[in-house]
Every structure is written in structure tokens, then in C-alpha cells.
Design an enzyme around this catalytic site. Structure first.
Site, PDB file in Angstrom:
ATOM      1  N   LYS A  54      54.568 -61.819  36.055  1.00 17.12           N
ATOM      2  CA  LYS A  54      54.591 -60.528  36.757  1.00 17.12           C
ATOM      3  C   LYS A  54      54.310 -60.724  38.235  1.00 17.12           C
ATOM      4  CE  LYS A  54      53.224 -57.919  32.686  1.00 17.12           C
ATOM      5  NZ  LYS A  54      52.107 -57.484  31.857  1.00 17.12           N
ATOM      6  N   GLN A  98      46.144 -55.986  31.780  1.00 12.07           N
ATOM      7  CA  GLN A  98      46.851 -56.709  30.724  1.00 12.07           C
ATOM      8  C   GLN A  98      46.140 -56.520  29.383  1.00 12.07           C
ATOM      9  OE1 GLN A  98      49.781 -58.290  31.115  1.00 12.07           O
ATOM     10  NE2 GLN A  98      49.866 -58.988  29.009  1.00 12.07           N
ATOM     11  N   ASP A 121      52.186 -48.725  33.810  1.00 16.00           N
ATOM     12  CA  ASP A 121      52.433 -49.017  32.395  1.00 16.00           C
ATOM     13  C   ASP A 121      52.778 -47.742  31.613  1.00 16.00           C
ATOM     14  OD1 ASP A 121      52.340 -51.674  31.470  1.00 16.00           O
ATOM     15  OD2 ASP A 121      50.144 -51.743  31.582  1.00 16.00           O
TER      16      ASP A 121
HETATM   17  N1  GUN Z   1      50.579 -56.878  26.963  1.00 11.79           N
HETATM   18  C1  GUN Z   1      51.822 -57.148  26.500  1.00 11.79           C
HETATM   19  N2  GUN Z   1      52.730 -56.344  27.095  1.00 11.79           N
HETATM   20  C2  GUN Z   1      52.050 -55.572  27.950  1.00 11.79           C
HETATM   21  C3  GUN Z   1      52.436 -54.551  28.866  1.00 11.79           C
HETATM   22  O1  GUN Z   1      53.611 -54.176  29.005  1.00 11.79           O
HETATM   23  N3  GUN Z   1      51.443 -53.985  29.585  1.00 11.79           N
HETATM   24  C4  GUN Z   1      50.148 -54.368  29.447  1.00 11.79           C
HETATM   25  N4  GUN Z   1      49.235 -53.742  30.195  1.00 11.79           N
HETATM   26  N5  GUN Z   1      49.751 -55.298  28.613  1.00 11.79           N
HETATM   27  C5  GUN Z   1      50.700 -55.900  27.874  1.00 11.79           C
END
Ligand code: GUN
Length: 296
Positions: A54, A98, A121
Site C-alpha cells: 500500500k 490494518q 476503508d
Molecule cells: N486486512 C486485509 N484487507 C484489509 C483491508 O482492505 N483493510 C484493512 N484495514 N485491513 C485489511
């Protein structure tokens, strides 16, 4: 029929190009870059890979990446204090904590602490509510990416029968909301659904998000249906000690019947980060009182 392969990797790449191309105008009018803060607690290897990826994509798009890493033993109070600091930071447009978080931290409390207007998100209940009533907000990245692929393939979705398999807050429920908004007739199936194969056979659009390797079989698919496979399951590979990734759909079988299908990997997966960047750029524009960037 042999299904067309929906190339999510290529679509995501093109989306990232358009995002990157829209960033300079934002910088010119505000004097700053859009900023995405990513918070990682602990050392989960998969999460570390996602977070690194990311950060790299954010910088490649011309945005500022702000990474915070907390120790596994960090308290919920420490994490909440960090979220509060990011909420107040004017250079931060998007906040992503995350998941999963260590067991001693309550995920719902942490998500609830994020400013909904920085919740790229789309996990905050305010954004879930906005999606449910059709108000402007942030939609979780994976289902929004699935919708982009569907619209790219099918154009207008109105009147189509859609079956979403899985009812998670992150994928299934928001996916169903998006499809309702597109005037699909939506069925949400899950582990207690009776006669799932017959439910799936009705669908012009199948979105599989159950997390069970190759559960959806080829003879469940209506000929010509568009199949979106959100599953990423690691299973034993051909050689001992090796693994491979498979989706929730038995790909080879389904590809003989479907009109179009997303592969795993290379289908939905690459869309998630691209949409995250899209949400961040949109958040930045809204926070600055600018119109949403067009074509994203
Ligand atoms: N863990 C796995 N995919 C995601 C996501 O799209 N957002 C977040 N915050 N955690 C994740």
C-alpha cells in the site's frame, strides 16, 4: 462457452494511472499532496506485505504515505491515541488501520474512533449507514472494485439477478448494497442458505466471497453469467511443501460455462489497493471542498 477473463490487474493498473494523473491538479490547488496514513500493529507477515505494498502504491501515485508501526504489545489506548492524532492531522486525508488487530484490541472500537470522512476503508458504521441510504460516503475497497469490474463488463446492471455469497461487513453486505443501488435483484447467500447451487443458478452476476477454496462449482453457474471471485485461499500445491492460491470458485469448471470470470490471482485482488488510492484522492478533494475528481 468459454468465459472471457476479466483482467483485474490491467483494470487496476489503468485506474492507478488515472489517479496518478489527477494528483498534480490537487497539489496545484492546495499546495500539498493527498496523504494516506496506514497503521500496522504487530508483525503479522501477510499484513506486513499488504502494508508495504500500500505504501509503495501510494507513493507511486504521487501521494504522501504515512506509516505507523506499533508493537504487538501496544495497548488499545495507545492505538486510539494514534488514531486521534491522525484524525486531527490536516495532512492526513485517509486512515487505514490494518486488520486483523491483536486479540487484546477491540477492532470495532478502533474503527469507531476513525473520522468517518477519513475512513477510506469504508468500515465505520457511519459509512455503512451512508451506503445503506445512498448518501455520499466511503465504500469498502474490495466491493467497490468488484462493482467497477462488473460495470466495465456489463454496462448497465439494472434488472439483473445478482447473488452475493458471503455476508461479511467488509465484502458481502456492502456488495449487496452497491448492487441494489444499481437496480439489480439481489440475493445474499451464506453458510445457512438452503440449496445454494440452485440459488446460484438463477444469477446473471455471481460474487463469491466466502473464503472456502473452490466451493462454487461450474455446474452451479448459469450459462453466460459474470462471475466475480473475491476468494484468496492458499491450498497445498502440486509439489510437497508448495502452496498455490485459489478462489472460492472452481475456476476451470466455471470458465467453461460463464460469460466472463475473474481469475485468482489477478482478478479482484489488484483492485483493492487501486480503489484505496481512489478513495484517498476522493477524501482529499472532499476535505478541501473540491469537487470529486472525474472518471474515478
Ligand atoms: N486486512 C486485509 N484487507 C484489509 C483491508 O482492505 N483493510 C484493512 N484495514 N485491513 C485489511
Amino acid at each position: 462457452m468459454i468465459a472471457a477473463i476479466i483482467d483485474g490487474k490491467a483494470f487496476a493498473g489503468a485506474l492507478r494511472e488515472r489517479i496518478g494523473a489527477a494528483v498534480p491538479a490537487f497539489v496545484a490547488s492546495t499546495g500539498r499532496k493527498p496523504g494516506l496514513a496506514v497503521v500496522l500493529v504487530g508483525e503479522d507477515p501477510a499484513s506486513q506485505v499488504y502494508v508495504r505494498s500500500k505504501g509503495k502504491s501510494t507513493v507511486e501515485a504521487g501521494m504522501a504515505s504515512i506509516e505507523h508501526r506499533l508493537d504487538d504489545s501496544a495497548s488499545q489506548a495507545e492505538l486510539l491515541a494514534l488514531v486521534d492524532q491522525l484524525n486531527r492531522d490536516p495532512g492526513v486525508d485517509g486512515i487505514l488501520v490494518q486488520l486483523p488487530l491483536p486479540k487484546h484490541i477491540d477492532e470495532a472500537s478502533v474503527i469507531a474512533a476513525i473520522d468517518p470522512d477519513k475512513d477510506v476503508d469504508g468500515f465505520h458504521v457511519v459509512n455503512a449507514g451512508r451506503l445503506a441510504v445512498g448518501a455520499e460516503g466511503f465504500v469498502p475497497c474490495t466491493p467497490l472494485g468488484c462493482l467497477m469490474l462488473l460495470k466495465d463488463r456489463l454496462g448497465d446492471l439494472a434488472g439483473l439477478d445478482a447473488v452475493v455469497i458471503g455476508r461479511s461487513n467488509i465484502v458481502g453486505k456492502p456488495m449487496a448494497q452497491l448492487l441494489i443501488q444499481q437496480s439489480c435483484t439481489v440475493t445474499v447467500a451464506h453458510s445457512r442458505t438452503k440449496n445454494l447451487p440452485d440459488v446460484v443458478r438463477r444469477a446473471d452476476i455471481v460474487v463469491a466471497a466466502v473464503g472456502r477454496p473452490e466451493m462454487i462449482r461450474g455446474d452451479w453457474i448459469k450459462p453466460g453469467a459474470v462471475v466475480i471471485d473475491v476468494g484468496i485461499n492458499r491450498v497445498p500445491g502440486a509439489e510437497p511443501g508448495k502452496t498455490r492460491l485459489v478462489g472460492d470458485v472452481a475456476y476451470a469448471e466455471a470458465a467453461e460455462v460463464a460469460g466472463a470470470i475473474t481469475p485468482v490471482p489477478g482478478g479482484v485482488g489488484p483492485m483493492t489497493i487501486a480503489v484505496l488510492l481512489r478513495n484517498t484522492l476522493v477524501a482529499a478533494h472532499r476535505r478541501e471542498g473540491l469537487a470529486d475528481p472525474v472518471g474515478l
